[in-house]
Design a protein around this motif. Structure first.
Motif, PDB file in Angstrom:
ATOM      1  N   ILE A  23       0.834  -1.201   0.000  1.00  0.00           N
ATOM      2  CA  ILE A  23       0.000   0.000   0.000  1.00  0.00           C
ATOM      3  C   ILE A  23       0.873   1.256   0.000  1.00  0.00           C
ATOM      4  O   ILE A  23       0.586   2.229  -0.689  1.00  0.00           O
ATOM      5  N   VAL A  24       1.937   1.226   0.790  1.00  0.00           N
ATOM      6  CA  VAL A  24       2.922   2.312   0.809  1.00  0.00           C
ATOM      7  C   VAL A  24       4.294   1.660   0.663  1.00  0.00           C
ATOM      8  O   VAL A  24       4.987   1.384   1.633  1.00  0.00           O
ATOM      9  N   ALA A  25       4.641   1.389  -0.582  1.00  0.00           N
ATOM     10  CA  ALA A  25       5.891   0.670  -0.844  1.00  0.00           C
ATOM     11  C   ALA A  25       7.092   1.614  -0.742  1.00  0.00           C
ATOM     12  O   ALA A  25       6.993   2.804  -1.050  1.00  0.00           O
ATOM     13  N   PRO A  26       8.246   1.122  -0.281  1.00  0.00           N
ATOM     14  CA  PRO A  26       9.457   1.966  -0.224  1.00  0.00           C
ATOM     15  C   PRO A  26       9.944   2.290  -1.647  1.00  0.00           C
ATOM     16  O   PRO A  26       9.742   1.512  -2.570  1.00  0.00           O
ATOM     17  N   THR A  27      10.564   3.428  -1.776  1.00  0.00           N
ATOM     18  CA  THR A  27      11.113   3.806  -3.080  1.00  0.00           C
ATOM     19  C   THR A  27      12.518   3.254  -3.290  1.00  0.00           C
ATOM     20  O   THR A  27      12.991   3.158  -4.426  1.00  0.00           O
ATOM     21  N   ASP A  28      13.174   2.862  -2.197  1.00  0.00           N
ATOM     22  CA  ASP A  28      14.545   2.351  -2.295  1.00  0.00           C
ATOM     23  C   ASP A  28      14.923   1.714  -0.974  1.00  0.00           C
ATOM     24  O   ASP A  28      14.118   1.700  -0.033  1.00  0.00           O
ATOM     25  N   ARG A  29      16.133   1.173  -0.903  1.00  0.00           N
ATOM     26  CA  ARG A  29      16.671   0.634   0.351  1.00  0.00           C
ATOM     27  C   ARG A  29      18.086   1.166   0.549  1.00  0.00           C
ATOM     28  O   ARG A  29      18.829   1.376  -0.408  1.00  0.00           O
ATOM     29  N   SER A  30      18.413   1.362   1.804  1.00  0.00           N
ATOM     30  CA  SER A  30      19.770   1.834   2.125  1.00  0.00           C
ATOM     31  C   SER A  30      20.755   0.678   1.973  1.00  0.00           C
ATOM     32  O   SER A  30      20.338  -0.493   1.880  1.00  0.00           O
ATOM     33  N   PRO A  31      22.095   0.981   1.910  1.00  0.00           N
ATOM     34  CA  PRO A  31      23.096  -0.095   1.832  1.00  0.00           C
ATOM     35  C   PRO A  31      22.940  -1.134   2.943  1.00  0.00           C
ATOM     36  O   PRO A  31      23.250  -2.307   2.754  1.00  0.00           O
ATOM     37  N   ALA A  32      22.389  -0.656   4.081  1.00  0.00           N
ATOM     38  CA  ALA A  32      22.205  -1.591   5.204  1.00  0.00           C
ATOM     39  C   ALA A  32      20.893  -2.355   5.107  1.00  0.00           C
ATOM     40  O   ALA A  32      20.602  -3.209   5.956  1.00  0.00           O
ATOM     41  N   GLY A  33      20.098  -2.087   4.068  1.00  0.00           N
ATOM     42  CA  GLY A  33      18.847  -2.823   3.871  1.00  0.00           C
ATOM     43  C   GLY A  33      17.625  -2.158   4.456  1.00  0.00           C
ATOM     44  O   GLY A  33      16.528  -2.719   4.396  1.00  0.00           O
ATOM     45  N   TYR A  34      17.773  -0.957   5.018  1.00  0.00           N
ATOM     46  CA  TYR A  34      16.595  -0.257   5.568  1.00  0.00           C
ATOM     47  C   TYR A  34      15.738   0.300   4.437  1.00  0.00           C
ATOM     48  O   TYR A  34      16.266   0.768   3.417  1.00  0.00           O
ATOM     49  N   ARG A  35      14.455   0.279   4.638  1.00  0.00           N
ATOM     50  CA  ARG A  35      13.540   0.800   3.623  1.00  0.00           C
ATOM     51  C   ARG A  35      13.602   2.328   3.615  1.00  0.00           C
ATOM     52  O   ARG A  35      13.605   2.963   4.672  1.00  0.00           O
ATOM     53  N   LEU A  36      13.593   2.874   2.429  1.00  0.00           N
ATOM     54  CA  LEU A  36      13.628   4.318   2.269  1.00  0.00           C
ATOM     55  C   LEU A  36      12.361   4.785   1.561  1.00  0.00           C
ATOM     56  O   LEU A  36      11.863   4.123   0.645  1.00  0.00           O
ATOM     57  N   TYR A  37      11.851   5.927   1.980  1.00  0.00           N
ATOM     58  CA  TYR A  37      10.604   6.469   1.426  1.00  0.00           C
ATOM     59  C   TYR A  37      10.835   7.917   1.013  1.00  0.00           C
ATOM     60  O   TYR A  37      11.602   8.646   1.644  1.00  0.00           O
ATOM     61  N   ASN A  38      10.138   8.342  -0.051  1.00  0.00           N
ATOM     62  CA  ASN A  38      10.217   9.757  -0.427  1.00  0.00           C
ATOM     63  C   ASN A  38       9.075  10.526   0.218  1.00  0.00           C
ATOM     64  O   ASN A  38       8.238   9.963   0.927  1.00  0.00           O
ATOM     65  N   ILE A  39       9.011  11.828  -0.041  1.00  0.00           N
ATOM     66  CA  ILE A  39       8.013  12.672   0.631  1.00  0.00           C
ATOM     67  C   ILE A  39       6.591  12.293   0.254  1.00  0.00           C
ATOM     68  O   ILE A  39       5.640  12.541   1.003  1.00  0.00           O
ATOM     69  N   ASP A  40       6.406  11.678  -0.929  1.00  0.00           N
ATOM     70  CA  ASP A  40       5.062  11.253  -1.334  1.00  0.00           C
ATOM     71  C   ASP A  40       4.468  10.232  -0.373  1.00  0.00           C
ATOM     72  O   ASP A  40       3.248  10.112  -0.251  1.00  0.00           O
ATOM     73  N   ALA A  41       5.336   9.487   0.299  1.00  0.00           N
ATOM     74  CA  ALA A  41       4.849   8.466   1.229  1.00  0.00           C
ATOM     75  C   ALA A  41       4.090   9.081   2.395  1.00  0.00           C
ATOM     76  O   ALA A  41       3.157   8.476   2.942  1.00  0.00           O
ATOM     77  N   VAL A  42       4.473  10.312   2.772  1.00  0.00           N
ATOM     78  CA  VAL A  42       3.770  10.983   3.868  1.00  0.00           C
ATOM     79  C   VAL A  42       2.321  11.245   3.478  1.00  0.00           C
ATOM     80  O   VAL A  42       1.379  10.935   4.221  1.00  0.00           O
ATOM     81  N   ALA A  43       2.143  11.806   2.280  1.00  0.00           N
ATOM     82  CA  ALA A  43       0.783  12.096   1.810  1.00  0.00           C
ATOM     83  C   ALA A  43      -0.008  10.805   1.619  1.00  0.00           C
ATOM     84  O   ALA A  43      -1.205  10.735   1.931  1.00  0.00           O
ATOM     85  N   ARG A  44       0.658   9.777   1.112  1.00  0.00           N
ATOM     86  CA  ARG A  44      -0.012   8.491   0.870  1.00  0.00           C
ATOM     87  C   ARG A  44      -0.487   7.877   2.186  1.00  0.00           C
ATOM     88  O   ARG A  44      -1.609   7.381   2.293  1.00  0.00           O
ATOM     89  N   LEU A  45       0.362   7.927   3.193  1.00  0.00           N
ATOM     90  CA  LEU A  45      -0.012   7.381   4.506  1.00  0.00           C
ATOM     91  C   LEU A  45      -1.126   8.200   5.156  1.00  0.00           C
ATOM     92  O   LEU A  45      -2.004   7.647   5.830  1.00  0.00           O
ATOM     93  N   ASP A  46      -1.104   9.503   4.974  1.00  0.00           N
ATOM     94  CA  ASP A  46      -2.186  10.328   5.515  1.00  0.00           C
ATOM     95  C   ASP A  46      -3.524   9.933   4.884  1.00  0.00           C
ATOM     96  O   ASP A  46      -4.549   9.842   5.569  1.00  0.00           O
TER      97      ASP A  46
END
Length: 304
Positions: A23-46
């Motif tokens: 529903i709110v998929a990450p846009t990328d992952r950090s080298p350590a494997g953490y999920r990364l989200y862009n600013i659109d994810a804030v609006a999507r989650l709201d």
């Protein structure tokens, strides 16, 4: 994800839940494997949070945020579904309130539940059957057509709780054979009076005449057994004598007392009170005190 949680006020667990379901998929992952989200994810989650609070299911929400479904169309469909649920809840509340207030038996509760759930067509048939039983064969007279209309409940599309409760009680009354028979007798008496006076100038029915004559006397505090009541009684008994084409004697006054006692049936008044609630009309004036005064006045003057 932690930063996103702080920005939205949602928990990390909730965001991970939405993320795992796409529903709110990450846009990328950090080298350590953490999920990364862009600013659109804030609006999507709201938006997701808002739709969840409004009661939409997750598959529908996913289609909305992915633009597979139009949000206005989804909102309209969901609003319609909620309207149905609200109506059902109102029906249940009306029945349960009536059961609690009246101490109903299981059989009465089942009947009230069925009456509350009738469709508009079923309600019309039920009331039509009642009116046919009461006025059948009499409704050709112009006066009765108006009376039938005035006794027809019209439950609105979105009734208030008190309207539903009133409808259930009114429907129960209309199914009562004793009540039907009592109202039928009143209608037959009125029809007979109209038939006898058909060749005369149209006159008010006797209940209206008694109301107009005895009402002011009751308000003025005149004792129905006192001499002051004599001209008042004479006025409405003369009206009745004219309706029937008979002399104003003791027999006629006894007959009138019986007629007024019939009209003064508390079930009739209760029906009219419930009808006013269902139809959203002003509460009708109670005529019971006027009829009580008149019957007492007649009994005093017909005792031997």
């Amino acid at each position: 994800m932690g930063d996103l949680a702080r920005r939205t006020g949602l928990t990390v667990k909730t965001i991970r839940f939405y993320s795992d379901r796409g529903i709110v998929a990450p846009t990328d992952r950090s080298p350590a494997g953490y999920r990364l989200y862009n600013i659109d994810a804030v609006a999507r989650l709201d938006l997701v949070r808002t739709l969840r609070e409004l009661g939409l299911d997750l598959p529908t929400i996913r289609k909305v945020v992915d633009r597979e479904l139009s949000l206005p169309e989804v909102a309209a469909a969901h609003a319609e579904a909620l309207a149905v649920q609200i109506r059902v809840l109102r029906l249940r509340r009306a029945v349960l309130t009536a059961v609690a207030e009246r101490g109903s038996t299981p059989e009465e509760t089942e009947l009230m539940h069925r009456l509350a759930q009738l469709s508009e067509d079923e309600r019309r048939r039920l009331i039509g059957d009642f009116l046919d039983a009461v006025f059948g064969g009499l409704d050709a007279a112009p006066a009765f057509a108006g009376v039938m209309r005035s006794m027809t409940p019209e439950l609105p599309e979105n009734p208030e709780a008190e309207q539903l409760q009133a409808w259930v009680e009114l429907a129960e009354m209309s199914l009562d054979p004793d009540f039907r028979a009592a109202v039928r007798r009143m209608a037959e008496d009125q029809a007979a009076e109209q038939a006898r006076s058909a060749t005369m100038v149209p006159r008010r029915d006797i209940a209206a005449a008694v109301r107009d004559q005895a009402g002011p006397a009751l308000t003025a505090g005149i004792n129905p057994a006192s001499p002051q009541a004599d001209p008042i009684v004479a006025a409405f008994t003369a009206h009745y004598a004219h309706l029937l084409g008979r002399p104003d004697d003791v027999e006629l006054r006894r007959r009138l007392a019986t007629r007024l006692e019939s009209v003064n049936d508390p079930r009739r008044e209760r029906y009219l009170q419930l009808l006013a609630v269902v139809n959203g009309w002003p509460a009708p004036e109670s005529l019971a005190p006027v009829f009580d005064w008149s019957v007492q006045a007649l009994h005093v003057r017909t005792q031997q």
